[in-house]
Motif scaffolding. Structure first.
Motif, PDB file in Angstrom:
ATOM      1  N   PRO A 184      -0.006   5.489  -6.432  1.00 23.71           N
ATOM      2  CA  PRO A 184       0.607   4.352  -5.728  1.00 23.71           C
ATOM      3  C   PRO A 184       1.108   3.274  -6.682  1.00 23.71           C
ATOM      4  O   PRO A 184       2.142   2.655  -6.436  1.00 23.71           O
ATOM      5  CB  PRO A 184      -0.530   3.840  -4.843  1.00 23.71           C
ATOM      6  CG  PRO A 184      -1.364   5.046  -4.582  1.00 23.71           C
ATOM      7  CD  PRO A 184      -1.324   5.831  -5.870  1.00 23.71           C
ATOM      8  N   GLU A 185       0.393   3.082  -7.811  1.00 27.98           N
ATOM      9  CA  GLU A 185       0.820   2.075  -8.782  1.00 27.98           C
ATOM     10  C   GLU A 185       2.188   2.434  -9.385  1.00 27.98           C
ATOM     11  O   GLU A 185       2.983   1.546  -9.697  1.00 27.98           O
ATOM     12  CB  GLU A 185      -0.220   1.954  -9.896  1.00 27.98           C
ATOM     13  CG  GLU A 185      -1.533   1.287  -9.472  1.00 27.98           C
ATOM     14  CD  GLU A 185      -2.467   2.221  -8.702  1.00 27.98           C
ATOM     15  OE1 GLU A 185      -3.510   1.750  -8.225  1.00 27.98           O
ATOM     16  OE2 GLU A 185      -2.140   3.430  -8.585  1.00 27.98           O
ATOM     17  N   ASP A 186       2.473   3.723  -9.532  1.00 28.59           N
ATOM     18  CA  ASP A 186       3.765   4.151 -10.075  1.00 28.59           C
ATOM     19  C   ASP A 186       4.922   3.827  -9.132  1.00 28.59           C
ATOM     20  O   ASP A 186       6.079   3.785  -9.555  1.00 28.59           O
ATOM     21  CB  ASP A 186       3.768   5.663 -10.331  1.00 28.59           C
ATOM     22  CG  ASP A 186       2.751   6.088 -11.388  1.00 28.59           C
ATOM     23  OD1 ASP A 186       2.485   5.286 -12.305  1.00 28.59           O
ATOM     24  OD2 ASP A 186       2.230   7.215 -11.273  1.00 28.59           O
ATOM     25  N   GLY A 188       5.070   1.109  -6.927  1.00 34.35           N
ATOM     26  CA  GLY A 188       5.049  -0.251  -6.405  1.00 34.35           C
ATOM     27  C   GLY A 188       6.398  -0.944  -6.368  1.00 34.35           C
ATOM     28  O   GLY A 188       6.667  -1.758  -5.485  1.00 34.35           O
ATOM     29  N   GLY A 189       7.299  -0.646  -7.302  1.00 33.40           N
ATOM     30  CA  GLY A 189       8.579  -1.336  -7.343  1.00 33.40           C
ATOM     31  C   GLY A 189       9.709  -0.606  -6.649  1.00 33.40           C
ATOM     32  O   GLY A 189      10.867  -1.052  -6.711  1.00 33.40           O
ATOM     33  N   GLU A 190       9.409   0.496  -5.972  1.00 36.49           N
ATOM     34  CA  GLU A 190      10.449   1.302  -5.340  1.00 36.49           C
ATOM     35  C   GLU A 190      10.846   0.751  -3.969  1.00 36.49           C
ATOM     36  O   GLU A 190      10.069   0.049  -3.313  1.00 36.49           O
ATOM     37  CB  GLU A 190       9.958   2.749  -5.172  1.00 36.49           C
ATOM     38  CG  GLU A 190       9.653   3.462  -6.479  1.00 36.49           C
ATOM     39  CD  GLU A 190      10.912   3.771  -7.272  1.00 36.49           C
ATOM     40  OE1 GLU A 190      11.999   3.805  -6.672  1.00 36.49           O
ATOM     41  OE2 GLU A 190      10.796   3.978  -8.492  1.00 36.49           O
ATOM     42  N   PHE A 209      -1.576   2.690   0.255  1.00 36.51           N
ATOM     43  CA  PHE A 209      -1.197   1.577  -0.620  1.00 36.51           C
ATOM     44  C   PHE A 209      -2.147   0.391  -0.468  1.00 36.51           C
ATOM     45  O   PHE A 209      -2.415  -0.322  -1.442  1.00 36.51           O
ATOM     46  CB  PHE A 209       0.248   1.171  -0.346  1.00 36.51           C
ATOM     47  CG  PHE A 209       1.245   2.086  -0.999  1.00 36.51           C
ATOM     48  CD1 PHE A 209       1.813   1.755  -2.215  1.00 36.51           C
ATOM     49  CD2 PHE A 209       1.586   3.293  -0.404  1.00 36.51           C
ATOM     50  CE1 PHE A 209       2.717   2.611  -2.832  1.00 36.51           C
ATOM     51  CE2 PHE A 209       2.496   4.153  -1.013  1.00 36.51           C
ATOM     52  CZ  PHE A 209       3.052   3.821  -2.235  1.00 36.51           C
ATOM     53  N   VAL A 214      -1.714  -2.050  -3.737  1.00 37.54           N
ATOM     54  CA  VAL A 214      -0.320  -2.077  -4.195  1.00 37.54           C
ATOM     55  C   VAL A 214       0.575  -2.494  -3.035  1.00 37.54           C
ATOM     56  O   VAL A 214       0.515  -1.917  -1.947  1.00 37.54           O
ATOM     57  CB  VAL A 214       0.117  -0.696  -4.724  1.00 37.54           C
ATOM     58  CG1 VAL A 214       1.596  -0.712  -5.110  1.00 37.54           C
ATOM     59  CG2 VAL A 214      -0.743  -0.285  -5.905  1.00 37.54           C
ATOM     60  N   ARG A 215       1.402  -3.495  -3.286  1.00 38.30           N
ATOM     61  CA  ARG A 215       2.353  -3.926  -2.269  1.00 38.30           C
ATOM     62  C   ARG A 215       3.628  -3.099  -2.394  1.00 38.30           C
ATOM     63  O   ARG A 215       4.101  -2.827  -3.486  1.00 38.30           O
ATOM     64  CB  ARG A 215       2.678  -5.408  -2.458  1.00 38.30           C
ATOM     65  CG  ARG A 215       3.603  -5.981  -1.394  1.00 38.30           C
ATOM     66  CD  ARG A 215       3.807  -7.461  -1.604  1.00 38.30           C
ATOM     67  NE  ARG A 215       4.705  -8.017  -0.590  1.00 38.30           N
ATOM     68  CZ  ARG A 215       5.055  -9.297  -0.541  1.00 38.30           C
ATOM     69  NH1 ARG A 215       4.568 -10.147  -1.449  1.00 38.30           N
ATOM     70  NH2 ARG A 215       5.865  -9.718   0.401  1.00 38.30           N
ATOM     71  N   ARG A 216       4.190  -2.699  -1.265  1.00 41.39           N
ATOM     72  CA  ARG A 216       5.436  -1.931  -1.293  1.00 41.39           C
ATOM     73  C   ARG A 216       6.447  -2.548  -0.334  1.00 41.39           C
ATOM     74  O   ARG A 216       6.067  -3.278   0.598  1.00 41.39           O
ATOM     75  CB  ARG A 216       5.196  -0.455  -0.952  1.00 41.39           C
ATOM     76  CG  ARG A 216       4.859  -0.190   0.499  1.00 41.39           C
ATOM     77  CD  ARG A 216       4.474   1.268   0.723  1.00 41.39           C
ATOM     78  NE  ARG A 216       4.273   1.521   2.150  1.00 41.39           N
ATOM     79  CZ  ARG A 216       5.050   2.284   2.894  1.00 41.39           C
ATOM     80  NH1 ARG A 216       6.095   2.894   2.351  1.00 41.39           N
ATOM     81  NH2 ARG A 216       4.804   2.466   4.164  1.00 41.39           N
ATOM     82  N   THR A 217       7.699  -2.216  -0.524  1.00 41.51           N
ATOM     83  CA  THR A 217       8.769  -2.773   0.291  1.00 41.51           C
ATOM     84  C   THR A 217       9.463  -1.658   1.066  1.00 41.51           C
ATOM     85  O   THR A 217      10.029  -0.736   0.458  1.00 41.51           O
ATOM     86  CB  THR A 217       9.809  -3.497  -0.588  1.00 41.51           C
ATOM     87  OG1 THR A 217       9.155  -4.523  -1.334  1.00 41.51           O
ATOM     88  CG2 THR A 217      10.912  -4.105   0.268  1.00 41.51           C
TER      89      THR A 217
END
Length: 299
Positions: A184-186, A188-190, A209, A214-217
């Motif tokens: 999940p850390e990999d 996070g910016g997707e 997550f 980990v925050r995701r969008t």
């Protein structure tokens, strides 16, 4: 308290209108109004707030609606049980399911059921797992195929169907496509493509997550599997989905990546307690079990 009073009350609550409810029930509007007033007198509480255009439930009405639907469902199950003992399965099978649920071929199952029980009317509704569980608990659905959203209770029980890992799907040109397993850390910016928050895959992904902190969008939210796959094919994001979703696009396939320590996607049949389960639901589950046994024997 008479059953017809509860039936009349539920009809008005569903239609939010006395005239429409009376037309659906094929009773006079004055008779329907009198029936609801009799129920209000017996309960010593107003059940509706009436206006010239519509009616809305009071707090007492909302509380009664939950129990009234459950009572009427149990009465229907009792009548159908007597008919089943007499050798004929009649009535209605109200089934809910998420899209592309794993562990059951819904169309084939219903076709087999209809062939064996032609006198049973089949009704099907697609929705998210949380809503489907609520519908079963309220007696509006006989059973549902969904993702487990809560523990067993005096209103619901769960029969496991299957489980599988969650995986990442992405376009072959995505930077992740050349790698191996991810965390999940990999991710996070997707930018994510995902389903409505009530859908089982979304619930499972959110849990993965959240557990990892980990925050995701989620930039693109859809309500059907093929739209999600189309968006991924155009390179508009990535998705975390059950493994079998990756096999649904044979032309221009997407890349599937395992997730380290991913949550398990568990699908279940959601049913009321045994004493409240309708004969039609029992027959469908027997057919499902027989098909699973045949599949196991074939392998």
């Amino acid at each position: 308290m008479e059953l017809r009073h509860l039936q009349h009350f539920v009809a008005v609550a569903e239609d939010r209108h006395f005239t429409r409810a009376a037309e659906r029930l094929m009773v006079s509007q004055s008779g329907l109004s009198a029936s609801v007033r009799a129920l209000e007198r017996e309960l010593q509480a107003p059940l509706f707030v009436r206006t010239t255009r519509s009616v809305t439930l009071t707090e007492a009405g909302r509380a009664l609606l939950v129990e009234a639907e459950r009572i009427l469902a149990q009465v229907r199950a009792a009548r159908e049980a007597v008919a089943a003992v007499q050798g004929v399965l009649r009535g209605t099978l109200s089934l809910g399911t998420e899209q592309c649920i794993a562990g059951v071929d819904v169309a084939r199952l219903l076709a087999g059921f209809r062939g064996r029980h032609p006198d049973v009317e089949i009704r099907l509704r697609q929705a998210g797992s949380g809503a489907l569980a609520d519908e079963v608990a309220a007696g509006r659905l006989d059973l549902a195929f969904a993702v487990r959203t809560r523990a067993d209770s005096d209103q619901l029980r769960h029969v496991p169907l299957t489980s599988e890992p969650m995986t990442v799907l992405c376009h072959p040109s995505h930077p992740l496509a050349d790698g191996g397993a991810v965390t999940p850390e990999d991710l996070g910016g997707e930018a994510f493509v995902d389903f409505h928050p009530d859908w089982g895959p979304r619930r499972t992904t959110d849990a993965v997550f959240a557990r990892a902190g980990v925050r995701r969008t989620v930039t693109l939210e859809v309500n059907d599997v093929h739209s999600l796959l189309d968006l991924l094919h155009e390179g508009l994001g990535i998705a975390v989905v059950p493994r079998h979703f990756g096999h649904k696009r044979e032309a221009s396939p997407l890349v599937s990546l395992p997730i380290k320590d991913a949550a398990v996607y568990e699908t279940v049949a959601v049913l009321p307690p045994p004493e409240a389960t309708s004969p039609a639901a029992r027959a469908l589950m027997r057919l499902l079990s027989a098909g699973a046994a045949e599949g196991a024997a074939a392998t």
